[in-house]
Design a protein around this motif. Structure first.
Motif, PDB file in Angstrom:
ATOM      1  N   THR B  42      15.591  82.167  49.701  1.00 59.95           N
ATOM      2  CA  THR B  42      14.277  82.642  49.299  1.00 59.95           C
ATOM      3  C   THR B  42      13.996  81.993  47.947  1.00 59.95           C
ATOM      4  O   THR B  42      14.754  82.205  47.011  1.00 59.95           O
ATOM      5  CB  THR B  42      14.280  84.169  49.094  1.00 59.95           C
ATOM      6  N   PRO B  43      12.927  81.204  47.881  1.00 59.62           N
ATOM      7  CA  PRO B  43      12.657  80.497  46.623  1.00 59.62           C
ATOM      8  C   PRO B  43      12.637  81.447  45.431  1.00 59.62           C
ATOM      9  O   PRO B  43      11.975  82.482  45.468  1.00 59.62           O
ATOM     10  CB  PRO B  43      11.269  79.894  46.860  1.00 59.62           C
ATOM     11  N   LYS B  44      13.378  81.115  44.398  1.00 62.39           N
ATOM     12  CA  LYS B  44      13.463  81.989  43.220  1.00 62.39           C
ATOM     13  C   LYS B  44      12.475  81.540  42.156  1.00 62.39           C
ATOM     14  O   LYS B  44      12.536  80.415  41.685  1.00 62.39           O
ATOM     15  CB  LYS B  44      14.874  81.942  42.647  1.00 62.39           C
ATOM     16  N   PHE B  45      11.577  82.439  41.799  1.00 62.89           N
ATOM     17  CA  PHE B  45      10.640  82.130  40.722  1.00 62.89           C
ATOM     18  C   PHE B  45      11.087  82.776  39.419  1.00 62.89           C
ATOM     19  O   PHE B  45      10.678  82.373  38.349  1.00 62.89           O
ATOM     20  CB  PHE B  45       9.228  82.580  41.089  1.00 62.89           C
ATOM     21  N   ILE B  46      11.919  83.819  39.554  1.00 59.71           N
ATOM     22  CA  ILE B  46      12.431  84.458  38.341  1.00 59.71           C
ATOM     23  C   ILE B  46      13.941  84.277  38.304  1.00 59.71           C
ATOM     24  O   ILE B  46      14.638  84.587  39.289  1.00 59.71           O
ATOM     25  CB  ILE B  46      12.062  85.960  38.323  1.00 59.71           C
ATOM     26  N   PHE B  47      14.426  83.714  37.210  1.00 62.32           N
ATOM     27  CA  PHE B  47      15.851  83.408  37.096  1.00 62.32           C
ATOM     28  C   PHE B  47      16.165  83.188  35.629  1.00 62.32           C
ATOM     29  O   PHE B  47      15.253  83.066  34.805  1.00 62.32           O
ATOM     30  CB  PHE B  47      16.194  82.147  37.905  1.00 62.32           C
ATOM     31  N   THR B  48      17.455  83.151  35.318  1.00 63.74           N
ATOM     32  CA  THR B  48      17.825  82.860  33.929  1.00 63.74           C
ATOM     33  C   THR B  48      17.870  81.355  33.754  1.00 63.74           C
ATOM     34  O   THR B  48      18.687  80.689  34.392  1.00 63.74           O
ATOM     35  CB  THR B  48      19.222  83.424  33.614  1.00 63.74           C
ATOM     36  N   PRO B  49      16.980  80.792  32.932  1.00 64.84           N
ATOM     37  CA  PRO B  49      16.963  79.338  32.787  1.00 64.84           C
ATOM     38  C   PRO B  49      18.238  78.817  32.126  1.00 64.84           C
ATOM     39  O   PRO B  49      18.829  79.486  31.267  1.00 64.84           O
ATOM     40  CB  PRO B  49      15.736  79.070  31.916  1.00 64.84           C
ATOM     41  N   THR B  50      18.645  77.645  32.571  1.00 68.00           N
ATOM     42  CA  THR B  50      19.839  77.022  32.006  1.00 68.00           C
ATOM     43  C   THR B  50      19.593  75.528  31.824  1.00 68.00           C
ATOM     44  O   THR B  50      18.773  74.942  32.528  1.00 68.00           O
ATOM     45  CB  THR B  50      21.053  77.228  32.946  1.00 68.00           C
ATOM     46  N   LEU B  51      20.286  74.938  30.870  1.00 70.72           N
ATOM     47  CA  LEU B  51      20.147  73.498  30.653  1.00 70.72           C
ATOM     48  C   LEU B  51      21.311  72.737  31.283  1.00 70.72           C
ATOM     49  O   LEU B  51      21.513  71.548  31.035  1.00 70.72           O
ATOM     50  CB  LEU B  51      20.073  73.184  29.151  1.00 70.72           C
ATOM     51  N   GLU B  52      22.048  73.455  32.122  1.00 74.95           N
ATOM     52  CA  GLU B  52      23.229  72.903  32.771  1.00 74.95           C
ATOM     53  C   GLU B  52      22.922  71.582  33.491  1.00 74.95           C
ATOM     54  O   GLU B  52      23.636  70.598  33.331  1.00 74.95           O
ATOM     55  CB  GLU B  52      23.708  73.938  33.792  1.00 74.95           C
ATOM     56  N   GLY B  53      21.814  71.595  34.253  1.00 77.33           N
ATOM     57  CA  GLY B  53      21.427  70.392  34.991  1.00 77.33           C
ATOM     58  C   GLY B  53      21.251  69.205  34.072  1.00 77.33           C
ATOM     59  O   GLY B  53      21.751  68.111  34.341  1.00 77.33           O
ATOM     60  N   PHE B  54      20.573  69.427  32.959  1.00 80.80           N
ATOM     61  CA  PHE B  54      20.303  68.337  32.023  1.00 80.80           C
ATOM     62  C   PHE B  54      21.587  67.834  31.362  1.00 80.80           C
ATOM     63  O   PHE B  54      21.748  66.640  31.129  1.00 80.80           O
ATOM     64  CB  PHE B  54      19.297  68.777  30.961  1.00 80.80           C
ATOM     65  N   SER B  55      22.495  68.764  31.059  1.00 82.10           N
ATOM     66  CA  SER B  55      23.717  68.306  30.405  1.00 82.10           C
ATOM     67  C   SER B  55      24.578  67.506  31.374  1.00 82.10           C
ATOM     68  O   SER B  55      25.295  66.597  30.972  1.00 82.10           O
ATOM     69  CB  SER B  55      24.488  69.492  29.818  1.00 82.10           C
TER      70      SER B  55
END
Lengths: 303, 270
Positions: B42-55
């Motif tokens: 189920t597409p999540k619109f509310i979540f805890t943002p993280t910069l993990e992907g960018f790192s």
């Protein structure tokens, strides 16, 4: 004596003047010929040779063997159909969507420029990124948004890029290029004379009639330009096919076929033959469309 | 009555614009998710943002690919301007006979599929040992963008009022002065538009980069595809990479919409 040198100088600068344009255009011309025309001649030469990169010792003159192979294997016709079909559908779809957007955005309303900015963004996105994002976050069977909506509506999930690769590629290309069409058509709409439109509304010509009899004829030149430029760009579209479908389901265009033959199959001779055939076909298509549309261009440019 | 209708159309326009933009927004949103959140059914619109992907992008050496892209784009654009401005000048301000033939030639090279030249380029580059070389790739990009640049430049130059040029000639300006201090300042916005468009086309180019480069000179577009590894989850990091790769061009395009239209229509649209 003094006047004599002056005349000489004038004559000298006149010849300089005469050759100047040629000198100015020569570098561009030579560069362009060296990187596009010469390689093409080399491609023709390659196409007449037996040459597989995996067997470098077995180079030989092949005559028209590669061409016979190209026409015999039966890959060529489907590739032509795929190229022409995908280009034509994408050009038409993006033109229609673009026209629709242009009409919507031609009105004055609050935040008009923001809406326009949102709509042009897909055209600016790196095509490779678009193809990946659509494949994995829009079309995906499990986590794709489109399938989420489809399932919410009570249907079962669709494997877009695997089951319907052809339609998926057209959807993606339309999404990317409709904003481009929109930009050209919008500047066409905005160049319409307000007086004529007002006169039409005074005469109680309906919205649709005004559009069909005044706006569309006025847009004709813009539509032609949009089609010409759209065709140039879409004929060369390679990224969505390489990334999204890998040539499955009728999306193996000439460019992808050549890529496969040369860089997966390592057969230089055959790939070159495909290249030559591609160019000949493109020249035919291009000459027809260019010659007819070129007039528009020249008249538009040299006002 | 009329205003209700207008409000409705405006509302519809907004819904359509936002929906059309959605895939881009979704890419941006996904880039701040953990892989688990991004792969949620189920597409999540509310979540805890993280910069993990960018790192993780930094770990994969994305900076190198971005640098390559930047170099190829800048070098090829500079070269294109260097070649296109004089050529366009010869075709517009000092027209020669057969202008149409020359223009036709240039635009027809743009119609020529990359397929026509890729094989010899590949083999010649290989023999010259410049396969996987950013300068060699830049040359190819310059050739790819040259026809468009000449067309655009010509239309910008033909707008320079003839009186201005005549006046400078009567004042005895030689060709260099005429070009550098009379004509070029007038068409500077046009040059910027041409540069922007050539930059965008080079930055986004995929086909030649995939085939002519590998470890050293690979640009960003082919690098993006490397996040798709079949196993495991990759949408978050792929979205982060795509966001970083697409952002420069998106921003440039947003701020230069007018020039973009003029340039892309190659001057055929006023």
């Amino acid at each position: 004596m003094a006047s004599g040198t002056k005349i000489e100088q004038q004559a000298k600068s006149a010849t300089k003047e005469k050759f100047l344009p040629r000198k100015l255009i020569a570098p561009a011309l030579i560069f362009s010929i060296a990187l596009t025309q010469v390689p093409f001649l080399v491609t023709i030469y390659f196409s007449l040779r037996e040459w597989n990169l995996l067997k470098p010792q077995e180079k030989a003159f092949a005559g028209i063997d590669n061409y016979i192979y190209v026409f015999k294997t039966g890959d060529l016709l489907p590739a032509i159909i795929a190229t022409v079909g995908l280009t034509a559908f994408s050009v038409v779809c993006s033109l229609l969507v673009g026209l629709f957007f242009a009409v919507l955005l031609d009105r004055k309303f609050r935040g008009q420029s923001i809406a326009r900015t949102l709509i042009i963004t897909p055209f600016l996105i790196m095509p490779a990124a678009s193809a990946l994002i659509w494949k994995f976050s829009m079309f995906d069977t499990n986590i794709g948004i489109i399938n989420f909506v489809v399932q919410k509506l009570g249907f079962s999930a669709i494997g877009w890029s695997t089951q319907y690769p052809y339609i998926s590629v057209i959807i993606l290309l339309t999404w990317q290029y409709a904003p481009f069409m929109m930009l050209i058509l919008l500047s066409g709409l905005q160049s319409q004379s307000r007086e004529v439109l007002e006169a039409a509304s005074v005469d109680r010509a309906g919205v649709l009639r005004t559009f069909a009899f005044i706006t569309l004829p006025h847009l004709r030149q813009y539509i032609e330009i949009a089609i010409l430029l759209g065709t140039i760009m879409l004929l060369q579209a390679f990224d969505p096919i390489a990334i999204m479908t890998k040539g499955t389901g009728g999306t193996k265009t000439l460019a992808y076929l050549l890529y496969e033959r040369a860089f997966v199959g390592m057969n230089v001779g055959q790939a070159a033959a495909y290249g030559v055939v591609t160019v000949i076909l493109t020249i035919i298509v291009a000459t027809i469309s260019l010659r007819s549309l070129f007039k528009v261009f020249i008249s538009g440019v040299s006002k | 009555m009329k205003s209700t209708k207008a409000t409705l159309i405006t509302g519809a326009t907004w819904i359509i614009a936002v929906t059309y933009f959605f895939p881009v927004a979704w890419m941006f949103i996904n880039s701040f998710k953990t892989e688990n959140d991004a792969a949620s059914l189920t597409p999540k619109f509310i979540f805890t943002p993280t910069l993990e992907g960018f790192s993780r992008l930094a770990d994969r050496g994305m900076v190198d690919y971005l640098t390559n892209s930047l170099m190829a784009s800048v070098i090829s654009t500079a070269l294109v301007l260097l070649l296109a401005i004089p050529a366009a000048y010869a075709l517009s301000v000092r027209p020669i006979v057969k202008v149409q033939d020359a223009l036709f030639f240039f635009i027809s090279t743009r119609f020529m599929p990359a397929a026509a030249s890729i094989l010899p380029l590949f083999i010649i580059f290989k023999n010259l040992r410049v396969l996987d070389n950013i300068f060699a790739l830049s040359l190819v990009y310059a050739a790819m963008n040259l026809p468009i640049a000449i067309w655009m430049m010509r239309s910008f130059l033909s707008e320079v009022p003839h009186e201005v040029i005549e006046a400078s000639r009567i004042d005895g300006a030689n060709f260099e002065t005429e070009l550098w201090s009379v004509v070029l300042p007038i068409v500077l916005p046009g040059i910027a538009a041409v540069a922007l468009i050539c930059f965008i086309f080079s930055w986004n180019e995929y086909f030649f980069s995939v085939l002519l480069t590998s470890a050293n000179a690979k640009t960003t577009p082919p690098f993006l595809a490397s996040f798709v590894d079949g196993r495991g989850q990759f949408l978050a990091v792929l979205s982060a990479a795509s966001t970083v790769a697409a952002l420069p061009v998106i921003l440039a395009g947003w701020f230069a919409q007018k020039q973009l239209v003029r340039g892309l229509a190659m001057g055929a649209v006023k």
